[in-house]
Write a protein that holds these residues in place. Sequence first.
Motif, PDB file in Angstrom:
ATOM      1  N   ALA A 122       0.667  -1.020  -0.072  1.00 47.10           N
ATOM      2  CA  ALA A 122       0.258   0.122   0.049  1.00 47.10           C
ATOM      3  C   ALA A 122       0.183   1.293  -0.035  1.00 47.10           C
ATOM      4  O   ALA A 122       1.537   1.179   0.396  1.00 47.10           O
ATOM      5  CB  ALA A 122      -1.155  -0.248   1.422  1.00 47.10           C
ATOM      6  N   ASP A 123       0.231   1.999  -0.276  1.00 51.25           N
ATOM      7  CA  ASP A 123       1.487   3.407  -0.765  1.00 51.25           C
ATOM      8  C   ASP A 123       0.565   4.184   0.238  1.00 51.25           C
ATOM      9  O   ASP A 123      -0.988   3.555   1.132  1.00 51.25           O
ATOM     10  CB  ASP A 123       1.001   4.127  -2.025  1.00 51.25           C
ATOM     11  CG  ASP A 123       0.128   4.245  -2.660  1.00 51.25           C
ATOM     12  OD1 ASP A 123      -1.345   4.492  -1.450  1.00 51.25           O
ATOM     13  OD2 ASP A 123      -0.259   5.460  -3.433  1.00 51.25           O
ATOM     14  N   ALA A 124       1.456   5.633   0.650  1.00 51.35           N
ATOM     15  CA  ALA A 124       0.792   5.956   1.822  1.00 51.35           C
ATOM     16  C   ALA A 124      -0.502   6.402   1.734  1.00 51.35           C
ATOM     17  O   ALA A 124      -1.393   6.682   2.498  1.00 51.35           O
ATOM     18  CB  ALA A 124       1.746   7.258   1.896  1.00 51.35           C
ATOM     19  N   ALA A 129      -5.775   5.647   4.196  1.00 55.23           N
ATOM     20  CA  ALA A 129      -7.403   5.955   3.537  1.00 55.23           C
ATOM     21  C   ALA A 129      -7.487   4.697   4.152  1.00 55.23           C
ATOM     22  O   ALA A 129      -8.789   4.614   4.999  1.00 55.23           O
ATOM     23  CB  ALA A 129      -7.617   5.730   2.759  1.00 55.23           C
ATOM     24  N   LEU A 130      -6.795   3.421   4.231  1.00 59.11           N
ATOM     25  CA  LEU A 130      -7.258   2.325   5.423  1.00 59.11           C
ATOM     26  C   LEU A 130      -7.252   2.281   6.765  1.00 59.11           C
ATOM     27  O   LEU A 130      -7.449   1.437   7.342  1.00 59.11           O
ATOM     28  CB  LEU A 130      -7.074   0.825   4.643  1.00 59.11           C
ATOM     29  CG  LEU A 130      -7.256   0.635   3.193  1.00 59.11           C
ATOM     30  CD1 LEU A 130      -6.466  -0.251   2.475  1.00 59.11           C
ATOM     31  CD2 LEU A 130      -9.017   0.392   2.790  1.00 59.11           C
ATOM     32  N   ARG A 131      -6.498   3.527   6.944  1.00 58.04           N
ATOM     33  CA  ARG A 131      -5.949   3.835   8.498  1.00 58.04           C
ATOM     34  C   ARG A 131      -5.458   3.395   8.874  1.00 58.04           C
ATOM     35  O   ARG A 131      -5.021   2.314  10.124  1.00 58.04           O
ATOM     36  CB  ARG A 131      -7.480   3.470   9.244  1.00 58.04           C
ATOM     37  CG  ARG A 131      -8.465   4.349   8.847  1.00 58.04           C
ATOM     38  CD  ARG A 131      -9.419   5.079  10.468  1.00 58.04           C
ATOM     39  NE  ARG A 131     -10.342   5.731  10.038  1.00 58.04           N
ATOM     40  CZ  ARG A 131     -11.096   5.901   9.878  1.00 58.04           C
ATOM     41  NH1 ARG A 131     -12.246   5.010  10.374  1.00 58.04           N
ATOM     42  NH2 ARG A 131     -12.290   7.152   9.330  1.00 58.04           N
ATOM     43  N   PHE A 132      -4.227   2.221   8.044  1.00 59.62           N
ATOM     44  CA  PHE A 132      -2.601   1.795   8.381  1.00 59.62           C
ATOM     45  C   PHE A 132      -1.641   2.247   8.926  1.00 59.62           C
ATOM     46  O   PHE A 132      -1.482   3.274   8.588  1.00 59.62           O
ATOM     47  CB  PHE A 132      -2.764   0.618   7.410  1.00 59.62           C
ATOM     48  CG  PHE A 132      -3.325  -0.655   6.568  1.00 59.62           C
ATOM     49  CD1 PHE A 132      -4.284  -0.606   8.101  1.00 59.62           C
ATOM     50  CD2 PHE A 132      -3.592  -0.710   5.384  1.00 59.62           C
ATOM     51  CE1 PHE A 132      -5.251  -2.658   7.666  1.00 59.62           C
ATOM     52  CE2 PHE A 132      -4.477  -1.701   6.013  1.00 59.62           C
ATOM     53  CZ  PHE A 132      -5.369  -2.759   6.398  1.00 59.62           C
ATOM     54  N   THR A 133      -1.104   1.679   9.729  1.00 58.68           N
ATOM     55  CA  THR A 133       0.232   2.381   9.889  1.00 58.68           C
ATOM     56  C   THR A 133       1.685   1.773   9.360  1.00 58.68           C
ATOM     57  O   THR A 133       1.040   0.878   8.986  1.00 58.68           O
ATOM     58  CB  THR A 133       0.368   2.912  11.506  1.00 58.68           C
ATOM     59  OG1 THR A 133       0.787   0.999  12.068  1.00 58.68           O
ATOM     60  CG2 THR A 133      -0.742   3.254  11.821  1.00 58.68           C
ATOM     61  N   LEU A 138      -1.113  -5.510   1.173  1.00 55.80           N
ATOM     62  CA  LEU A 138      -2.498  -5.947   0.799  1.00 55.80           C
ATOM     63  C   LEU A 138      -2.510  -6.840  -0.761  1.00 55.80           C
ATOM     64  O   LEU A 138      -1.559  -7.440  -1.372  1.00 55.80           O
ATOM     65  CB  LEU A 138      -3.456  -4.363  -0.183  1.00 55.80           C
ATOM     66  CG  LEU A 138      -3.229  -3.482   1.516  1.00 55.80           C
ATOM     67  CD1 LEU A 138      -3.678  -2.384   0.363  1.00 55.80           C
ATOM     68  CD2 LEU A 138      -3.838  -3.274   2.945  1.00 55.80           C
ATOM     69  N   TYR A 139      -3.820  -7.435  -0.257  1.00 57.96           N
ATOM     70  CA  TYR A 139      -4.164  -9.094  -0.725  1.00 57.96           C
ATOM     71  C   TYR A 139      -4.848  -8.723  -1.055  1.00 57.96           C
ATOM     72  O   TYR A 139      -6.583  -8.407  -0.687  1.00 57.96           O
ATOM     73  CB  TYR A 139      -3.978 -10.726   0.055  1.00 57.96           C
ATOM     74  CG  TYR A 139      -2.544 -10.464   0.518  1.00 57.96           C
ATOM     75  CD1 TYR A 139      -2.162 -11.535  -0.099  1.00 57.96           C
ATOM     76  CD2 TYR A 139      -2.224 -10.053   1.905  1.00 57.96           C
ATOM     77  CE1 TYR A 139       0.033 -10.967   1.048  1.00 57.96           C
ATOM     78  CE2 TYR A 139      -1.263 -10.291   2.792  1.00 57.96           C
ATOM     79  CZ  TYR A 139       0.046 -10.943   1.544  1.00 57.96           C
ATOM     80  OH  TYR A 139       1.128 -10.913   2.660  1.00 57.96           O
ATOM     81  N   GLY A 140      -5.522  -9.134  -2.495  1.00 63.62           N
ATOM     82  CA  GLY A 140      -6.580  -9.150  -3.687  1.00 63.62           C
ATOM     83  C   GLY A 140      -6.557 -10.263  -4.523  1.00 63.62           C
ATOM     84  O   GLY A 140      -5.930 -11.073  -5.072  1.00 63.62           O
ATOM     85  N   ARG A 141      -7.082 -10.528  -5.462  1.00 59.29           N
ATOM     86  CA  ARG A 141      -7.507 -11.253  -6.201  1.00 59.29           C
ATOM     87  C   ARG A 141      -8.528 -10.211  -7.306  1.00 59.29           C
ATOM     88  O   ARG A 141      -8.999  -9.220  -7.467  1.00 59.29           O
ATOM     89  CB  ARG A 141      -8.787 -12.659  -6.736  1.00 59.29           C
ATOM     90  CG  ARG A 141     -10.061 -12.305  -5.495  1.00 59.29           C
ATOM     91  CD  ARG A 141     -10.663 -13.231  -5.601  1.00 59.29           C
ATOM     92  NE  ARG A 141     -12.308 -13.204  -5.615  1.00 59.29           N
ATOM     93  CZ  ARG A 141     -12.398 -13.387  -4.584  1.00 59.29           C
ATOM     94  NH1 ARG A 141     -12.392 -13.990  -3.374  1.00 59.29           N
ATOM     95  NH2 ARG A 141     -14.052 -13.162  -4.110  1.00 59.29           N
ATOM     96  N   CYS A 142      -8.165 -11.111  -8.607  1.00 54.79           N
ATOM     97  CA  CYS A 142      -9.459 -10.419 -10.570  1.00 54.79           C
ATOM     98  C   CYS A 142     -10.633 -11.708 -10.176  1.00 54.79           C
ATOM     99  O   CYS A 142      -9.882 -12.544 -10.299  1.00 54.79           O
ATOM    100  CB  CYS A 142      -8.137 -10.157 -11.221  1.00 54.79           C
ATOM    101  SG  CYS A 142      -6.890  -8.911 -11.118  1.00 54.79           S
TER     102      CYS A 142
END
Length: 159
Positions: A122-124, A129-133, A138-142
């Motif tokens: 994840a970029d800054a 936006a996701l409230r991560f520090t 991140l993981y995902g799928r198409c």
Amino acid sequence: GYVHDYPNTKDSQRIRELLADVTARLMRHELYVARFYLARDNFQAAVYRIQYAMRNFAAGPSLRAQDEHVDSGLEAEALLLLGEVYLKMKKYPDARDSFGAILRDLAIPYRSRPKAYFRVAADATLATALRFTGQPTLYGRCNTISAPDGSIYSRVARV
């Protein structure tokens, strides 16, 4: 109403057709106004108009016979427009729900198949936006959503 009280009169079919036509015109007008608001970036007003149209005019008049189904195609159009507005508002879960309702509520047959899985840092902006520090992974799928004959409705990337 008249058609409900007298469903078998000689004019009841004509009255049902007129009610369906008037209802469709009212819904088309509400969607026209929603597009007007969307074009002017007044997203919340567009959402309100679409929701009003769906609540009051979707599925046509309730005066038809129990087994008679009227599909004007306007419900799908309204849900598609609502999903588009939610995308512009960056309300992605609401957009997904609107698009999914087209498939679910209108009983459109489809298949959803994962085509690939991915991971991305994840970029800054995204982390904020996701409230991560920090900079999480991140993981995902198409996915490909297709008709039973294989023609593609949509390609979706989900994180």
